[in-house]
Structures are given as C-alpha cells and as structure tokens.
Scaffold this active site. Structure first.
Site, PDB file in Angstrom:
ATOM      1  N   ASN A 164      -1.797   4.500  -3.932  1.00  0.00           N
ATOM      2  CA  ASN A 164      -1.767   3.519  -4.956  1.00  0.00           C
ATOM      3  C   ASN A 164      -0.741   3.450  -5.391  1.00  0.00           C
ATOM      4  O   ASN A 164       0.398   1.698  -5.558  1.00  0.00           O
ATOM      5  CB  ASN A 164      -2.425   3.509  -5.975  1.00  0.00           C
ATOM      6  CG  ASN A 164      -3.795   3.397  -5.476  1.00  0.00           C
ATOM      7  OD1 ASN A 164      -4.039   2.299  -4.534  1.00  0.00           O
ATOM      8  ND2 ASN A 164      -4.807   3.674  -5.679  1.00  0.00           N
ATOM      9  N   CYS A 165       0.193   4.247  -5.364  1.00  0.00           N
ATOM     10  CA  CYS A 165       2.079   3.456  -6.109  1.00  0.00           C
ATOM     11  C   CYS A 165       2.782   3.388  -4.770  1.00  0.00           C
ATOM     12  O   CYS A 165       3.671   1.896  -4.964  1.00  0.00           O
ATOM     13  CB  CYS A 165       2.949   5.218  -6.911  1.00  0.00           C
ATOM     14  SG  CYS A 165       2.415   5.674  -7.821  1.00  0.00           S
ATOM     15  N   PRO A 199      -4.626   9.678  -2.904  1.00  0.00           N
ATOM     16  CA  PRO A 199      -5.098   8.333  -3.884  1.00  0.00           C
ATOM     17  C   PRO A 199      -3.746   7.938  -4.874  1.00  0.00           C
ATOM     18  O   PRO A 199      -3.913   6.671  -4.855  1.00  0.00           O
ATOM     19  CB  PRO A 199      -6.454   8.707  -4.640  1.00  0.00           C
ATOM     20  CG  PRO A 199      -6.912  10.368  -4.025  1.00  0.00           C
ATOM     21  CD  PRO A 199      -5.976  10.347  -2.917  1.00  0.00           C
ATOM     22  N   LYS A 200      -3.602   9.161  -6.152  1.00  0.00           N
ATOM     23  CA  LYS A 200      -2.647   8.209  -6.438  1.00  0.00           C
ATOM     24  C   LYS A 200      -1.423   7.504  -5.950  1.00  0.00           C
ATOM     25  O   LYS A 200      -0.833   6.386  -5.953  1.00  0.00           O
ATOM     26  CB  LYS A 200      -2.285   9.065  -8.056  1.00  0.00           C
ATOM     27  CG  LYS A 200      -1.803   8.914  -8.530  1.00  0.00           C
ATOM     28  CD  LYS A 200      -0.703   9.456  -8.703  1.00  0.00           C
ATOM     29  CE  LYS A 200       0.557   7.953  -9.763  1.00  0.00           C
ATOM     30  NZ  LYS A 200       2.148   8.806  -9.761  1.00  0.00           N
ATOM     31  N   VAL A 201      -0.816   8.400  -5.341  1.00  0.00           N
ATOM     32  CA  VAL A 201       0.413   8.420  -4.722  1.00  0.00           C
ATOM     33  C   VAL A 201       0.456   7.072  -3.484  1.00  0.00           C
ATOM     34  O   VAL A 201       1.681   5.824  -3.442  1.00  0.00           O
ATOM     35  CB  VAL A 201       0.656   9.428  -3.844  1.00  0.00           C
ATOM     36  CG1 VAL A 201       1.968   9.246  -2.562  1.00  0.00           C
ATOM     37  CG2 VAL A 201       1.339  10.582  -4.733  1.00  0.00           C
TER      38      VAL A 201
END
Length: 303
Positions: free
Chosen positions: A226-227, A222-224
């Site tokens: 979004n980046c 999820p984090k990557v």
DNA sequence: CGTCAGGTTTGTT
DNA sequence: AACAAACCTGAC
C-alpha cells in the site's frame, strides 16, 4: 500552475506557494533520503538530481537546479499541480474526524517518488524505524550508487539500479545494516530485472491489482504494498495500515481492537478515492492530540 | 539485560 | 483462511 516563478543562477524561487512545509513533507515518513541542513533546508537526490529545498517566509527556494529540470522533474515530484486545500476540503466533508484532522499537518505534500527506489525503501521499512531506515539506505547508496554531486561539502549518491542490487550478496547488505531484509532486496531486484515491464504495468492499473502485483515481490506484504502503491504509483486510495494508523483508527472510529484488513476496508469506504491522504492527516491529528503508544492519552473523544 | 519498534515470511492448525 | 514464531539492530 499559478505560482509565481523566479529564475536565479542555479536556483528557482516559487512565490505564493500554499500547503508546502519542508518539515512536514520530508519528515512525515514517506521518504528516507532527504537530510536536514543546519539552515533548516533539506538536501536530497531524486531522478539522479541533487537538490536543496528551503522555505524562506512565503517562498520556496529550490537550489542546485535549473528551469528545465524544475519543470520536467520537480513540479511533478513535489506534486505542485495538486491543490491540497481542495483535498482537505473534500476530506473534511467525510466526517468530523477528518474535519479536524485536515487542519493539522498543513504543509504536507505527497511526493511522486520513483517506483524502484520506493519499492526497495519500503521493504527496508518493514519492522523498522525511520532513523535506522535512513542510515541503512544511505549506506547502501554510498557504497553501491553513483556519485551525483556535492552539496554543502557532502557527497550524494544515486539509488543503486536493479542490476546492481541483484548481483549483491546478502552480506553486502548486512554490512549496510539491512538486517534480515538483505535477501528480500536481492530477490526483489532479481524479480524486477527478469521482468523489466513490471513497473510500467503496475503504473497503469487499478489500486487492487497494483497492490497484488507488488505483493509478489519478496519482502512486500499488505502494508508495504500500500505504501508503494500510494507513494510511487499515485494510487491515492491506497490506505497503508501500520501500527500507528491502526491505533489511531481504533481510537477515532472503533473504540475496540480491529484487524488491519477491516480498517483498510473501512477507510476505503469512508474516505474513497483520497484514503491515502486521509491517512497522512490522521497522523498529524494523532500527534496533536498526543495519541501514541499504549493507547490514547486523550480519552472520551467519542463520548 | 529484557523489551520493543512504522511487517513479512514461513510453518502450523 | 487464520494464527504464531522467528527475524537484524539499536534505543530505552
């Protein structure tokens, strides 16, 4: 574009540029291949071009380039047609936190980076820190990329193509300090290689579907995702929640522990289409207030 | 020497 | 669907 542009030999100078601070741009964690020179300028490679950027008083000097490349590549890369003052103004209207946050990190701009490089770079960034990310990517590019030129006596390299990384062995990447991320990189390279239209498809769709598509790549959570959506695909409402953003959001808005998904949902509701920018300004505000690891050094903000 | 860092994957409830 | 554990590596 309202900037006054001067053409010099091998160099473009922009005058009256607002919201452009090289340190803020290159050291805010959005990119990993720009290196600071002794004269406080930055040298890096994008779109197979080698460029040096320096701020001199109120001018931005782009060296090792020409008028054509500047218009075709760098105007877009540095997002020069976006009015950051306007974005800051819009965010200021959302709440008191943003009203203050946008007054710091004055010179940050979100680079419009190349999707392929951004995908791999942020896979490398997972559970990692900036100096190590930079070193690993630099090693990988110098070994498996092509030389694109020499600046200030130093060779610079392109980012290796999918077909190159797809054919590497995990130990090739381990040798570049990629750690356990090597197999992710190789697998993702194979995925992209077997589906060449994937990147173009992600470009044109909405943020949620773009993120879902990215998360099918190995090493992309999820984090990557979004980046990558934010930094490479221009999904400006993507809101990456890493441990720092988590801490900051908990401090400024919740005063209690929250799950990343809850924070992301709140951010989209609160900041809307500019959530990604809000995340950037939040960093600078947090730094300004000295809010770091282990909770806040400043207490009673909401009291 | 142990802990921890700009998460994701894999394996369990 | 939600939680825990393992994971390279370098800095403290």
């Amino acid at each position: 574009m309202k900037h006054e542009l001067i053409q010099d030999s091998n160099k473009i100078i922009l005058k009256n540029v607002k919201d452009f601070e090289p340190k803020d741009i290159f050291e805010c964690g959005q990119c990993f291949r720009w290196k600071k020179e002794d004269d406080a300028s930055y040298t890096g490679v994008a779109y197979n071009r080698l460029l040096n950027v320096k701020k001199v008083n109120n001018e931005i000097h782009f060296k090792n380039t020409n008028y054509q490349d500047f218009l075709n590549i760098w105007v877009n890369y540095f997002d020069l047609n976006t009015d950051y003052s306007l974005i800051k103004k819009r965010l200021s209207n959302e709440d008191k936190v943003m009203e203050k946050a946008t007054s710091f990190g004055d010179g940050v701009r979100i680079l419009r980076q190349e999707p392929w490089e951004t995908i791999i770079s942020f896979i490398v960034s997972a559970n990692n820190n900036i100096p190590r990310i930079m070193k690993a990517i630099e090693l990988m590019c110098s070994r498996f990329g092509n030389e694109v030129g020499i600046y200030n006596g130093k060779k610079h390299y392109s980012f290796p193509e999918p077909k190159v990384l797809a054919n590497l062995k995990p130990e090739d990447l381990s040798a570049c300090n990629m750690g356990y991320r090597g197999p992710y990189i190789i697998k993702t390279a194979k995925q992209i290689l077997s589906n060449p239209n994937q990147i173009d498809l992600l470009q044109g769709i909405n943020t949620d579907i773009c993120r879902e598509g990215l998360m099918e790549l190995s090493g992309v959570g999820p984090k990557v995702a979004n980046c990558i959506a934010f930094f490479a695909f221009g999904k400006l409402d993507a809101f990456p929640v890493d441990v720092w953003v988590k801490r900051l959001m908990e401090f400024f808005y919740f005063n209690e522990e929250m799950k990343p998904k809850e924070i992301e949902a709140f951010a989209k509701k609160q900041y809307g289409q500019y959530a990604g920018y809000a995340q950037q300004y939040l960093f600078y505000y947090g730094r300004e207030l000295g809010i770091g690891k282990g909770g806040a050094k400043v207490v009673g903000y909401n009291s």
